[in-house]
Enzyme design. Structure first.
Site, PDB file in Angstrom:
ATOM      1  N   ARG A  56     -10.381   3.425   6.441  1.00 28.20           N
ATOM      2  CA  ARG A  56      -8.938   3.261   6.203  1.00 28.20           C
ATOM      3  C   ARG A  56      -8.626   3.462   4.721  1.00 28.20           C
ATOM      4  O   ARG A  56      -7.526   3.893   4.362  1.00 28.20           O
ATOM      5  CB  ARG A  56      -8.474   1.866   6.687  1.00 28.20           C
ATOM      6  CG  ARG A  56      -6.974   1.729   6.664  1.00 28.20           C
ATOM      7  CD  ARG A  56      -6.510   0.437   7.307  1.00 28.20           C
ATOM      8  NE  ARG A  56      -6.804  -0.718   6.440  1.00 28.20           N
ATOM      9  CZ  ARG A  56      -6.505  -1.976   6.749  1.00 28.20           C
ATOM     10  NH1 ARG A  56      -5.930  -2.254   7.908  1.00 28.20           N
ATOM     11  NH2 ARG A  56      -6.795  -2.954   5.917  1.00 28.20           N
TER      12      ARG A  56
ATOM     13  N   ARG B  39     -12.953  -9.178   2.775  1.00 30.84           N
ATOM     14  CA  ARG B  39     -12.434  -9.100   4.142  1.00 30.84           C
ATOM     15  C   ARG B  39     -13.568  -9.184   5.161  1.00 30.84           C
ATOM     16  O   ARG B  39     -13.426  -9.794   6.222  1.00 30.84           O
ATOM     17  CB  ARG B  39     -11.595  -7.829   4.326  1.00 30.84           C
ATOM     18  CG  ARG B  39     -10.230  -7.965   3.661  1.00 30.84           C
ATOM     19  CD  ARG B  39      -9.362  -6.728   3.736  1.00 30.84           C
ATOM     20  NE  ARG B  39      -8.109  -6.963   3.025  1.00 30.84           N
ATOM     21  CZ  ARG B  39      -6.890  -6.874   3.553  1.00 30.84           C
ATOM     22  NH1 ARG B  39      -6.740  -6.509   4.802  1.00 30.84           N
ATOM     23  NH2 ARG B  39      -5.815  -7.142   2.836  1.00 30.84           N
TER      24      ARG B  39
ATOM     25  N   ARG C 175       0.866  -1.188   0.000  1.00 28.65           N
ATOM     26  CA  ARG C 175       0.000   0.000   0.000  1.00 28.65           C
ATOM     27  C   ARG C 175       0.896   1.230   0.000  1.00 28.65           C
ATOM     28  O   ARG C 175       2.082   1.140   0.314  1.00 28.65           O
ATOM     29  CB  ARG C 175      -0.832   0.041   1.292  1.00 28.65           C
ATOM     30  CG  ARG C 175      -1.834  -1.061   1.387  1.00 28.65           C
ATOM     31  CD  ARG C 175      -2.539  -1.025   2.753  1.00 28.65           C
ATOM     32  NE  ARG C 175      -3.397  -2.191   2.897  1.00 28.65           N
ATOM     33  CZ  ARG C 175      -3.564  -2.858   4.030  1.00 28.65           C
ATOM     34  NH1 ARG C 175      -2.946  -2.477   5.125  1.00 28.65           N
ATOM     35  NH2 ARG C 175      -4.353  -3.906   4.078  1.00 28.65           N
TER      36      ARG C 175
HETATM   37  N1  LIG Z   1     -10.485   1.778  18.626  1.00 29.45           N
HETATM   38  C1  LIG Z   1     -10.573   2.346  17.416  1.00 29.45           C
HETATM   39  N2  LIG Z   1     -11.520   3.232  17.159  1.00 29.45           N
HETATM   40  C2  LIG Z   1     -11.634   3.796  15.940  1.00 29.45           C
HETATM   41  N3  LIG Z   1     -10.815   3.550  14.904  1.00 29.45           N
HETATM   42  C3  LIG Z   1      -9.838   2.663  15.106  1.00 29.45           C
HETATM   43  C4  LIG Z   1      -9.646   2.024  16.367  1.00 29.45           C
HETATM   44  N4  LIG Z   1      -8.589   1.180  16.264  1.00 29.45           N
HETATM   45  C5  LIG Z   1      -8.123   1.313  15.006  1.00 29.45           C
HETATM   46  N5  LIG Z   1      -8.864   2.192  14.308  1.00 29.45           N
HETATM   47  C6  LIG Z   1      -8.715   2.567  12.893  1.00 29.45           C
HETATM   48  O1  LIG Z   1      -9.231   1.486  12.153  1.00 29.45           O
HETATM   49  C7  LIG Z   1      -8.488   1.285  10.951  1.00 29.45           C
HETATM   50  C8  LIG Z   1      -7.978  -0.152  10.888  1.00 29.45           C
HETATM   51  O2  LIG Z   1      -6.981  -0.318  11.882  1.00 29.45           O
HETATM   52  P1  LIG Z   1      -5.720  -1.230  11.610  1.00 29.45           P
HETATM   53  O3  LIG Z   1      -5.153  -0.943  10.272  1.00 29.45           O
HETATM   54  O4  LIG Z   1      -4.848  -1.097  12.787  1.00 29.45           O
HETATM   55  O5  LIG Z   1      -6.418  -2.654  11.589  1.00 29.45           O
HETATM   56  P2  LIG Z   1      -5.778  -4.117  11.436  1.00 29.45           P
HETATM   57  O6  LIG Z   1      -6.513  -4.998  12.357  1.00 29.45           O
HETATM   58  O7  LIG Z   1      -4.317  -4.044  11.596  1.00 29.45           O
HETATM   59  O8  LIG Z   1      -6.150  -4.445   9.939  1.00 29.45           O
HETATM   60  P3  LIG Z   1      -5.465  -5.513   8.931  1.00 29.45           P
HETATM   61  O9  LIG Z   1      -5.640  -6.858   9.509  1.00 29.45           O
HETATM   62  O10 LIG Z   1      -6.228  -5.335   7.663  1.00 29.45           O
HETATM   63  O11 LIG Z   1      -4.038  -5.150   8.765  1.00 29.45           O
HETATM   64  C9  LIG Z   1      -7.387   2.305  10.941  1.00 29.45           C
HETATM   65  O12 LIG Z   1      -7.783   3.391  10.128  1.00 29.45           O
HETATM   66  C10 LIG Z   1      -7.294   2.736  12.406  1.00 29.45           C
HETATM   67  O13 LIG Z   1      -6.876   4.069  12.532  1.00 29.45           O
HETATM   68  N1  LIG Z   2      -1.115 -16.249   8.760  1.00 26.80           N
HETATM   69  C1  LIG Z   2      -0.576 -15.038   8.608  1.00 26.80           C
HETATM   70  N2  LIG Z   2      -1.364 -13.951   8.541  1.00 26.80           N
HETATM   71  C2  LIG Z   2      -0.776 -12.765   8.403  1.00 26.80           C
HETATM   72  C3  LIG Z   2       0.614 -12.610   8.354  1.00 26.80           C
HETATM   73  N3  LIG Z   2       0.894 -11.293   8.215  1.00 26.80           N
HETATM   74  C4  LIG Z   2      -0.266 -10.652   8.221  1.00 26.80           C
HETATM   75  N4  LIG Z   2      -1.287 -11.523   8.341  1.00 26.80           N
HETATM   76  C5  LIG Z   2      -2.709 -11.234   8.403  1.00 26.80           C
HETATM   77  O1  LIG Z   2      -3.184 -10.911   7.137  1.00 26.80           O
HETATM   78  C6  LIG Z   2      -4.326 -10.099   7.259  1.00 26.80           C
HETATM   79  C7  LIG Z   2      -4.316  -9.004   6.249  1.00 26.80           C
HETATM   80  O2  LIG Z   2      -3.252  -8.145   6.430  1.00 26.80           O
HETATM   81  P1  LIG Z   2      -3.117  -6.812   5.539  1.00 26.80           P
HETATM   82  O3  LIG Z   2      -1.803  -6.220   5.940  1.00 26.80           O
HETATM   83  O4  LIG Z   2      -3.169  -7.235   4.109  1.00 26.80           O
HETATM   84  O5  LIG Z   2      -4.288  -5.941   5.910  1.00 26.80           O
HETATM   85  C8  LIG Z   2      -4.320  -9.558   8.695  1.00 26.80           C
HETATM   86  O6  LIG Z   2      -5.364 -10.196   9.397  1.00 26.80           O
HETATM   87  C9  LIG Z   2      -3.030 -10.019   9.245  1.00 26.80           C
HETATM   88  O7  LIG Z   2      -3.110 -10.356  10.599  1.00 26.80           O
HETATM   89  C10 LIG Z   2       1.408 -13.778   8.431  1.00 26.80           C
HETATM   90  O8  LIG Z   2       2.641 -13.749   8.401  1.00 26.80           O
HETATM   91  N5  LIG Z   2       0.784 -14.951   8.563  1.00 26.80           N
END
Ligand SMILES: Nc1ncnc2c1ncn2[C@@H]1O[C@H](COP(=O)(O)OP(=O)(O)OP(=O)(O)O)[C@@H](O)[C@H]1O
Ligand SMILES: Nc1nc2c(ncn2[C@@H]2O[C@H](COP(=O)(O)O)[C@@H](O)[C@H]2O)c(=O)[nH]1
Length: 358
Positions: free
Chosen positions: A269, A280, A176
């Protein structure tokens, strides 16, 4: 190792510390020699009187400098002791402090501080807090896409930069905007990743939302080698594989307060196409069912208010001192271990404390 000599800051220019080891403070400062530098810990520096100060005395030039200090800084205490460990950090034990606030590390020559030292051409040190209990176990964080796993991990790494290290996964998905190869992911061709999987280079891997994601053995080793606690952000399939592997970890599942809120976060996001978001969200329903009911996870956190969830995460990792409005229980204070020795067995640091003298 015998009792270390006591030395006070006034002795800096005159006294020699022959072994570079522990110094004991009567409440103000300790000095610890590391090569031709002496780290003066305690008292105050120019920055703040509410945290323990650090100054560096350079024996070759005779200069006393205040370094750039990273990480959460410890609050002052009545006294402390300091021991140089592992050739790269100083163990600081605070006296008369609650058990969850008595052990700290001052990193002076770890990878973590070497890089900014080079970048800024200045002295850099980093504080990290010793953790009780399950300190060394890696932390697996799972939960549906968009729930806030990455946001929580970022907060943790920002507050405790020298304590935690992120396991950088491999993925076949495209980067991204603002994602950097080798930092957020190792962005990899499918054929390359499939070969590495066949060669046994991965601890776990899974097909997630149409792409391949995986944690290489090396990704976890890099963090462990840096002396840090590893954090893995992986999906539920990956968490299951890690559970079945030899890696002993703590498993945390993060849930949204509602499905609508999850969808809102994913949309806001704005990193996925509509088709991807739909995929998703479909996968999220399955993950939420599995996460909550499988017994796979040791802890379930609801990420409603971000700050509240973050405080709960810190609490379960033993990193909190005070949560919200809960009254702080009366702490049992830890006496300053005036006599102590340090040894390493099985990658653990053992601190044996002697009897406290009046
Ligand atoms: N408690 C919250 N309240 C509101 N917005 C939130 C909160 N926590 C995270 N966010 C927002 O929600 C969005 C998704 O958060 P984040 O990217 O950390 O999710 P993730 O679980 O890591 O997703 P992915 O698995 O796709 O990587 C972001 O824009 C973040 O700023
Ligand atoms: N099994 C695994 N899942 C992974 C790993 N790294 C990330 N993730 C999961 O993928 C989704 C999507 O991530 P995104 O960055 O494309 O939004 C998220 O739920 C991650 O937790 C991995 O090494 N192994």
């Amino acid at each position: 190792m015998g009792e270390a000599p006591a030395l006070f800051v006034d002795d800096l220019l005159h006294g020699e510390i022959s072994n570079g080891f522990a110094l004991k403070s009567k409440g103000i400062q300790t000095t610890t020699r590391v090569g031709d530098k002496t780290y003066v810990i305690g008292g105050t520096d120019d920055e703040s009187t509410s945290t323990i100060g650090v100054q560096i005395f350079n024996r070759s030039t005779g200069e006393l400098t205040i370094p750039m200090v990273l990480g959460t800084k410890p609050k002052p205490c009545k006294g402390h002791s300091a021991v140089f460990l592992n050739e790269d950090r100083i163990l600081v034990i605070k006296g008369d402090s609650p058990p969850d606030d008595c052990i700290w590390f001052l990193e002076v020559d770890t990878k973590f501080v070497r890089q900014p030292k080079e970048n800024f051409q200045t002295e850099v040190v980093a504080w990290s807090k010793g953790v009780r209990g399950e300190a060394e176990k890696p932390i697996v964080i799972s939960g549906p896409s968009g729930v806030g796993k990455g946001t929580l991990i970022c907060k943790l790494m920002k507050e405790f930069p020298s304590m935690f290290g992120f396991s950088v996964s491999h993925t076949t998905r495209a980067p991204r905007d603002k994602e950097t190869d080798g930092v957020h992911y190792h962005f990899t061709d499918r054929s390359v990743m499939e070969k590495a999987i066949r060669d046994g280079k991965f601890l776990e891997f899974a097909r997630v939302h149409g792409n391949l994601y995986g944690t290489s053995v090396e990704a976890v080793e890099v963090v462990a080698d840096a002396g840090k606690r590893c954090i893995l952000d992986i999906d539920v399939q990956g968490a299951r594989s890690v559970r079945a592997s030899s890696l002993e970890a703590i498993f945390i599942f993060v849930c949204p307060p509602s499905f609508e809120e999850l969808e809102k976060r994913l949309r806001e996001r704005a990193t996925e196409t509509e088709e991807q978001i739909q995929k998703r969200l479909r996968n999220a329903r399955t993950e939420l069912e599995q996460g909550k009911s499988s017994g796979l996870f040791d802890h379930i956190l609801v990420n409603d208010d971000l700050e509240t969830c973050y405080q709960s995460l810190k609490k379960l990792l033993g990193l909190d001192e005070f949560i919200g409005t809960t009254p702080k229980p009366l702490p049992e204070f830890v006496n300053l271990p005036v006599d102590h020795s340090v040894s390493k067995v099985d990658h653990k640091i053992l601190i044996s404390c002697g009897i406290r003298r009046a």
